[in-house]
Motif scaffolding. Sequence first.
Motif, PDB file in Angstrom:
ATOM      1  N   PRO A   1      -6.899   8.995   0.079  1.00  0.00           N
ATOM      2  CA  PRO A   1      -5.528   9.488   0.293  1.00  0.00           C
ATOM      3  C   PRO A   1      -5.000   9.150   1.689  1.00  0.00           C
ATOM      4  O   PRO A   1      -5.697   9.335   2.688  1.00  0.00           O
ATOM      5  N   GLY A   2      -3.801   8.587   1.736  1.00  0.00           N
ATOM      6  CA  GLY A   2      -3.154   8.227   3.000  1.00  0.00           C
ATOM      7  C   GLY A   2      -3.506   6.849   3.521  1.00  0.00           C
ATOM      8  O   GLY A   2      -2.891   6.372   4.471  1.00  0.00           O
ATOM      9  N   ALA A   3      -4.488   6.171   2.937  1.00  0.00           N
ATOM     10  CA  ALA A   3      -4.891   4.843   3.415  1.00  0.00           C
ATOM     11  C   ALA A   3      -3.936   3.783   2.869  1.00  0.00           C
ATOM     12  O   ALA A   3      -3.300   3.964   1.841  1.00  0.00           O
ATOM     13  N   ARG A   4      -3.841   2.675   3.598  1.00  0.00           N
ATOM     14  CA  ARG A   4      -2.996   1.569   3.149  1.00  0.00           C
ATOM     15  C   ARG A   4      -3.490   0.280   3.771  1.00  0.00           C
ATOM     16  O   ARG A   4      -4.237   0.282   4.744  1.00  0.00           O
ATOM     17  N   SER A   5      -3.042  -0.832   3.202  1.00  0.00           N
ATOM     18  CA  SER A   5      -3.371  -2.131   3.787  1.00  0.00           C
ATOM     19  C   SER A   5      -2.135  -2.653   4.520  1.00  0.00           C
ATOM     20  O   SER A   5      -1.013  -2.243   4.247  1.00  0.00           O
ATOM     21  N   ALA A   6      -2.362  -3.566   5.438  1.00  0.00           N
ATOM     22  CA  ALA A   6      -1.267  -4.192   6.183  1.00  0.00           C
ATOM     23  C   ALA A   6      -0.556  -5.190   5.270  1.00  0.00           C
ATOM     24  O   ALA A   6      -1.105  -5.633   4.257  1.00  0.00           O
ATOM     25  N   TRP A   7       0.681  -5.550   5.627  1.00  0.00           N
ATOM     26  CA  TRP A   7       1.402  -6.590   4.877  1.00  0.00           C
ATOM     27  C   TRP A   7       0.552  -7.840   4.847  1.00  0.00           C
ATOM     28  O   TRP A   7       0.000  -8.271   5.859  1.00  0.00           O
ATOM     29  N   HIS A   8       0.410  -8.424   3.675  1.00  0.00           N
ATOM     30  CA  HIS A   8      -0.356  -9.654   3.534  1.00  0.00           C
ATOM     31  C   HIS A   8       0.079 -10.364   2.253  1.00  0.00           C
ATOM     32  O   HIS A   8       0.844  -9.814   1.470  1.00  0.00           O
ATOM     33  N   SER A   9      -0.395 -11.582   2.066  1.00  0.00           N
ATOM     34  CA  SER A   9      -0.049 -12.332   0.854  1.00  0.00           C
ATOM     35  C   SER A   9      -1.317 -12.895   0.231  1.00  0.00           C
ATOM     36  O   SER A   9      -2.376 -12.943   0.861  1.00  0.00           O
ATOM     37  N   HIS A  10      -1.195 -13.325  -1.020  1.00  0.00           N
ATOM     38  CA  HIS A  10      -2.284 -13.960  -1.754  1.00  0.00           C
ATOM     39  C   HIS A  10      -1.734 -15.286  -2.280  1.00  0.00           C
ATOM     40  O   HIS A  10      -0.845 -15.278  -3.127  1.00  0.00           O
TER      41      HIS A  10
ATOM     42  N   GLU B   1      -7.158   4.797 -11.299  1.00  0.00           N
ATOM     43  CA  GLU B   1      -7.055   6.239 -11.114  1.00  0.00           C
ATOM     44  C   GLU B   1      -6.130   6.538  -9.949  1.00  0.00           C
ATOM     45  O   GLU B   1      -5.877   5.695  -9.099  1.00  0.00           O
ATOM     46  N   GLY B   2      -5.578   7.735  -9.943  1.00  0.00           N
ATOM     47  CA  GLY B   2      -4.724   8.165  -8.840  1.00  0.00           C
ATOM     48  C   GLY B   2      -3.328   7.568  -8.893  1.00  0.00           C
ATOM     49  O   GLY B   2      -2.862   7.096  -9.930  1.00  0.00           O
ATOM     50  N   THR B   3      -2.678   7.593  -7.740  1.00  0.00           N
ATOM     51  CA  THR B   3      -1.326   7.059  -7.597  1.00  0.00           C
ATOM     52  C   THR B   3      -1.274   6.204  -6.343  1.00  0.00           C
ATOM     53  O   THR B   3      -2.151   6.270  -5.491  1.00  0.00           O
ATOM     54  N   GLY B   4      -0.234   5.412  -6.227  1.00  0.00           N
ATOM     55  CA  GLY B   4      -0.079   4.572  -5.048  1.00  0.00           C
ATOM     56  C   GLY B   4       1.279   3.922  -5.039  1.00  0.00           C
ATOM     57  O   GLY B   4       2.149   4.231  -5.857  1.00  0.00           O
ATOM     58  N   ARG B   5       1.440   3.005  -4.125  1.00  0.00           N
ATOM     59  CA  ARG B   5       2.693   2.263  -3.986  1.00  0.00           C
ATOM     60  C   ARG B   5       2.381   0.816  -3.689  1.00  0.00           C
ATOM     61  O   ARG B   5       1.375   0.498  -3.072  1.00  0.00           O
TER      62      ARG B   5
ATOM     63  N   GLY C   1      11.294  -7.924   0.520  1.00  0.00           N
ATOM     64  CA  GLY C   1      12.688  -7.885   0.117  1.00  0.00           C
ATOM     65  C   GLY C   1      12.968  -7.056  -1.128  1.00  0.00           C
ATOM     66  O   GLY C   1      14.100  -7.022  -1.591  1.00  0.00           O
ATOM     67  N   GLU C   2      11.968  -6.393  -1.680  1.00  0.00           N
ATOM     68  CA  GLU C   2      12.164  -5.594  -2.885  1.00  0.00           C
ATOM     69  C   GLU C   2      11.870  -4.123  -2.603  1.00  0.00           C
ATOM     70  O   GLU C   2      11.275  -3.777  -1.593  1.00  0.00           O
ATOM     71  N   ALA C   3      12.274  -3.285  -3.531  1.00  0.00           N
ATOM     72  CA  ALA C   3      12.060  -1.846  -3.388  1.00  0.00           C
ATOM     73  C   ALA C   3      10.583  -1.503  -3.592  1.00  0.00           C
ATOM     74  O   ALA C   3       9.843  -2.231  -4.264  1.00  0.00           O
ATOM     75  N   VAL C   4      10.168  -0.391  -3.024  1.00  0.00           N
ATOM     76  CA  VAL C   4       8.818   0.125  -3.220  1.00  0.00           C
ATOM     77  C   VAL C   4       8.656   0.504  -4.691  1.00  0.00           C
ATOM     78  O   VAL C   4       9.557   1.065  -5.304  1.00  0.00           O
ATOM     79  N   GLN C   5       7.510   0.185  -5.254  1.00  0.00           N
ATOM     80  CA  GLN C   5       7.212   0.514  -6.644  1.00  0.00           C
ATOM     81  C   GLN C   5       6.094   1.557  -6.676  1.00  0.00           C
ATOM     82  O   GLN C   5       5.028   1.349  -6.089  1.00  0.00           O
ATOM     83  N   GLU C   6       6.350   2.679  -7.329  1.00  0.00           N
ATOM     84  CA  GLU C   6       5.341   3.731  -7.479  1.00  0.00           C
ATOM     85  C   GLU C   6       4.353   3.320  -8.564  1.00  0.00           C
ATOM     86  O   GLU C   6       4.745   2.806  -9.604  1.00  0.00           O
TER      87      GLU C   6
END
Length: 84
Positions: A40-49, A59-63, A68-73
């Motif tokens: 909970p509360g962890a995230r990764s930095a902006w990156h690309s693949h 499991e769980g929830t995230g974003r 340039g696009e909206a956040v997706q739950e």
Amino acid sequence: MGAECPAILAVRGSVMTCLGRTSFNLFRPARRRTSRAFQPGARSAWHSHPTGQRLVVTEGTGRTQQWGEAVQELRAGDVVWSPV
């Protein structure tokens, strides 16, 4: 899909690319199959693949967000394709 193989490599996320506690498991190197867990509360930095990335929420929830696009739950069961 069959039984999951045990991870051949399990490490904590890098402090340079992650904020908070994350873990990373490598299952099939040739197919680049991995799993990543975020506490909970962890995230990764902006990156690309370069070849894109498929996210499967087990499991769980995230974003997630693409430039340039909206956040997706995200919720358990969601599958998202990111082209970059």
